[in-house]
Design an enzyme around this catalytic site. Structure first.
Site, PDB file in Angstrom:
ATOM      1  N   SER A   8       0.977  -1.451   0.053  1.00 10.77           N
ATOM      2  CA  SER A   8      -0.119   0.283   0.040  1.00 10.77           C
ATOM      3  C   SER A   8       0.900   1.328  -0.005  1.00 10.77           C
ATOM      4  CB  SER A   8      -0.580   0.169   1.166  1.00 10.77           C
ATOM      5  OG  SER A   8      -1.134   1.434   1.651  1.00 10.77           O
ATOM      6  N   GLU A  49       0.089   3.542   1.727  1.00  9.43           N
ATOM      7  CA  GLU A  49      -0.075   4.307   2.289  1.00  9.43           C
ATOM      8  C   GLU A  49       1.574   3.726   3.609  1.00  9.43           C
ATOM      9  OE1 GLU A  49      -2.316   5.676   4.517  1.00  9.43           O
ATOM     10  OE2 GLU A  49      -1.437   5.571   7.290  1.00  9.43           O
ATOM     11  N   TYR A  81      -1.622   0.204  10.652  1.00  4.00           N
ATOM     12  CA  TYR A  81      -1.252  -0.522   8.995  1.00  4.00           C
ATOM     13  C   TYR A  81      -1.079  -0.244   8.497  1.00  4.00           C
ATOM     14  CZ  TYR A  81      -3.638  -0.190   4.995  1.00  4.00           C
ATOM     15  OH  TYR A  81      -3.923  -1.298   3.242  1.00  4.00           O
TER      16      TYR A  81
END
Ligand code: NAP
Ligand code: G4F
Length: 342
Positions: free
Chosen positions: A140, A142, A163
């Site tokens: 990701s 992220e 996460y």
């Protein structure tokens, strides 16, 4: 060899999620036999794949669902031995960044360790059977966190959430198993991708669904957090094609997938209200600090040059078109027409 034997077999974790549903459609279209792992729930959780569900009593099934959980190494291992997949796509995750601050240990267990459980099972399976399995990890953007945009495959990760940290673990353990054991394991570093099937608590869908309900007179406010954060938003069906392309390359590698454009949450809001024909949107939106994150990712912009060159992949749906697709869908689903029918 029978037709069935020649057919490619895939195993998809996260089969009931946004990406799982589009990927399964794509794999079925390409002639694969697809096995999906779903979680047992007390309520139905398969609505995104109900339209392609095949009754287990039918002959020549090409979509087969299995109960399982990324926390449960035994079942995952058993399924790999039973199914003998050619390709495994690991899309299952506790995928909500804000929620990962509330349940960090669970997030690390599923979004981080879940990947290791799959890779360990693949390693054993390859060693014991001599067969090869390709592995896709849903990495990701992220993971880039605080890194300055644009971000590409060489950008150092600076994750800003449990996460993000869990996904960084998964990224490196995937790379490690590739290098240590010669597993064909790839990381798709996907930037935010949305669709009418996006989970209702991610900001884009929360906005488009909220607007449709406001227009229908069912709600009068959307409560949001940080409107200044910027994201590189693309269209999910195009992103699952990139996943598949990565798995068809002669050598396993890692690729960034995105649009190269970023917009703020506020811009998304404005465009979505415009699409719905609502003026003075400010009166329908309030800030609720509960949606702020202890640490925020301010700006993500993909440099996807490698994917363009090596995979011949590029995004097709622009920002405004994406917003329109989602608003139109939710206006139909929750708007006046749908209510009249109900
Ligand atoms: P999603 O809609 O939230 O779907 C997540 C899937 O994971 C669901 O099928 C969910 O099952 C399943 N899952 C959750 N916990 C699990 C567990 N303990 N064991 C097995 N499965 C579990 O996410 P998505 O948007 O499709 O994203 C797919 C993957 O890509 C995720 O790994 C996500 O982190 C990653 N990713 C997404 C984006 C994006 O913008 N969408 C960008 C980069 C990376 P239930 O339906 O039962 O909850
Ligand atoms: O829609 P979001 O929750 O997506 P976020 O945090 O970027 O994560 C998504 O994309 C990642 C890829 O980078 C995936 F890996 C991950 O699984 C997930 O799919 O939030 C986007 C932005 C954030 O800056 C957030 O602070 O929107 C801001 N925001 C403002 N108000 C809100 C809200 N986000 C949510 N979910 N809800 C709000 O009310």
């Amino acid at each position: 060899m029978s037709e069935d034997k020649k057919r490619k077999v895939s195993l998809v974790t996260g089969a009931t999620g946004q990406d799982g549903s589009y990927l399964i459609e794509l794999l079925l279209d390409k002639g694969y036999e697809v096995h999906g792992i779903i979680r047992r729930a007390s309520t139905f959780n398969t609505y995104r794949i109900d339209h392609i569900f095949q009754d287990p009593h039918e002959k020549n099934l090409r979509l087969i669902l299995h109960y399982g959980d990324l926390a449960d190494a035994n079942t995952v291992r058993k399924l790999i031995y039973e199914i003998e997949p050619d390709e495994i796509y690991n899309l299952g995750a506790q995928s909500h960044v804000r929620v990962s601050f509330d349940i960090p240990e669970y997030t690390a267990n599923i979004t981080g360790l879940g990947t290791l459980r799959l890779l360990e099972a693949i390693k054993d399976y390859e060693e014991h059977t001599g067969k090869k399995v390709k592995f896709y990890q849903a990495s990701s953007s992220e993971m880039f966190g605080a890194a300055k945009p644009p971000q590409n495959e060489s950008t150092a990760f600076q994750p800003r959430s449990p996460y993000g940290v869990s996904k960084v673990f998964s990224f490196y353990i995937t790379k490690n198993y590739r290098e240590a054991y010669g597993i064909f394991a790839v990381n798709g570093i996907l930037f935010n991708h949305e669709s009418p099937r996006r989970g209702e608590t991610f900001v884009t869908r929360k906005i488009t669904r909220g607007i449709a309900k406001i227009v229908a007179g069912l709600e009068n406010k959307i409560y949001l957090g940080n409107l200044e954060a910027k994201r590189d938003w693309g269209y999910a069906p195009e992103y699952v094609e990139a996943m598949w392309l990565m798995m068809q390359q002669p050598k396993p590698d890692d690729y960034v997938i995105g649009t190269g454009e970023s917009h703020s949450v506020k811009e998304f809001l404005e465009e979505a209200f415009r699409c719905a024909g609502v003026k003075d949107w400010g009166k329908y939106v309030s800030i609720d600090p509960r949606y702020y994150r202890p640490t925020e990712v301010e700006n993500l912009v993909a440099d996807y040059a490698k994917a363009r060159e090596k995979l011949d992949w590029k995004p097709k749906t622009g920002f405004k078109e994406l917003v329109k697709i989602m608003v139109d869908h939710d206006m139909k689903q929750y708007g006046p027409e749908a209510n009249a029918k109900k």
